[in-house]
Design an enzyme around this catalytic site. Structure first.
Site, short mmCIF file in Angstrom:
data_model
loop_
_atom_site.label_atom_id
_atom_site.label_comp_id
_atom_site.label_asym_id
_atom_site.label_seq_id
_atom_site.Cartn_x
_atom_site.Cartn_y
_atom_site.Cartn_z
CB ILE A 1 -0.93 0.01 1.23
CG1 ILE A 1 -1.80 -1.23 1.25
CG2 ILE A 1 -1.78 1.29 1.23
CD1 ILE A 1 -2.64 -1.40 2.50
N PRO A 2 1.14 1.82 -1.17
CG PRO A 2 1.04 2.55 -3.39
CD PRO A 2 0.44 1.54 -2.42
CB CYS A 3 1.21 5.31 2.69
SG CYS A 3 2.59 4.57 3.56
CG HIS A 4 6.18 5.56 -1.11
ND1 HIS A 4 5.67 4.27 -1.05
CD2 HIS A 4 6.66 5.73 -2.36
CE1 HIS A 4 5.86 3.68 -2.23
NE2 HIS A 4 6.47 4.55 -3.03
#
Length: 164
Positions: free
Chosen positions: A132-135
């Site tokens: 989950i690419p929250c970056h």
């Protein structure tokens, strides 16, 4: 009463240090950088965990070599997430490498256009880094804000630079 789910762990290397993956029979429960290199290994016992762990290892290697990899086939254990959090995380997983969205844009995609702060809170609780690419989620002015992984904003910048 909630039944206890058996967990297993795998360790994956990255340029930023070892990453510990925690698996349940439902899928990947957590992926985080380790603060130290010591990780207790447990047997892989969950449903299809060995294949999922191999898939994750392959995708992580691709990601750190090229900045481009899809984690879409990695099955997640979504236990404990609210419906809102599920919507936010599912939309976040659709952000392609090299692209970014603001918290507000992600809130809109998740069907809650006035919930940008709640999206930020969901991102801060993301227990499955990179998958989950929250970056890839930024403030409304495009600034890097909040990143709870070791290294904080330096790690977020590193990941975004890797993808560009």
């Amino acid at each position: 009463m909630t039944a206890l789910i058996a967990q297993s762990t795998t360790v994956h290397t990255s340029p930023l240090g070892p990453m510990k993956a925690t698996w349940t029979e439902r899928g990947l429960r957590e992926l985080r950088w380790e603060k130290s290199s010591h990780v207790d290994e447990k047997g892989l016992t969950g449903h299809d965990v060995p294949n999922q762990a191999l898939l994750l290892e392959t995708r992580l290697t691709e990601f750190f070599e090229s900045g481009r990899s899809s984690f879409s086939e990695v099955v997640l254990d979504e236990e404990g997430w609210t419906e809102f959090t599920l919507r936010v995380y599912r939309q976040c997983r659709k952000i392609e490498p090299g692209q970014t969205l603001t918290y507000k844009q992600l809130a809109e995609l998740a069907g809650s256009p006035n919930a940008s702060r709640a999206v930020g809170a969901a991102m801060s609780r993301n227990r499955v880094l990179l998958v989950i690419p929250c970056h890839r989620v930024l403030s409304s002015n495009g600034q890097l804000t909040g990143f709870s992984a070791p290294g904080g904003l330096q790690t977020k910048r590193y990941l975004l630079d890797l993808e560009s």
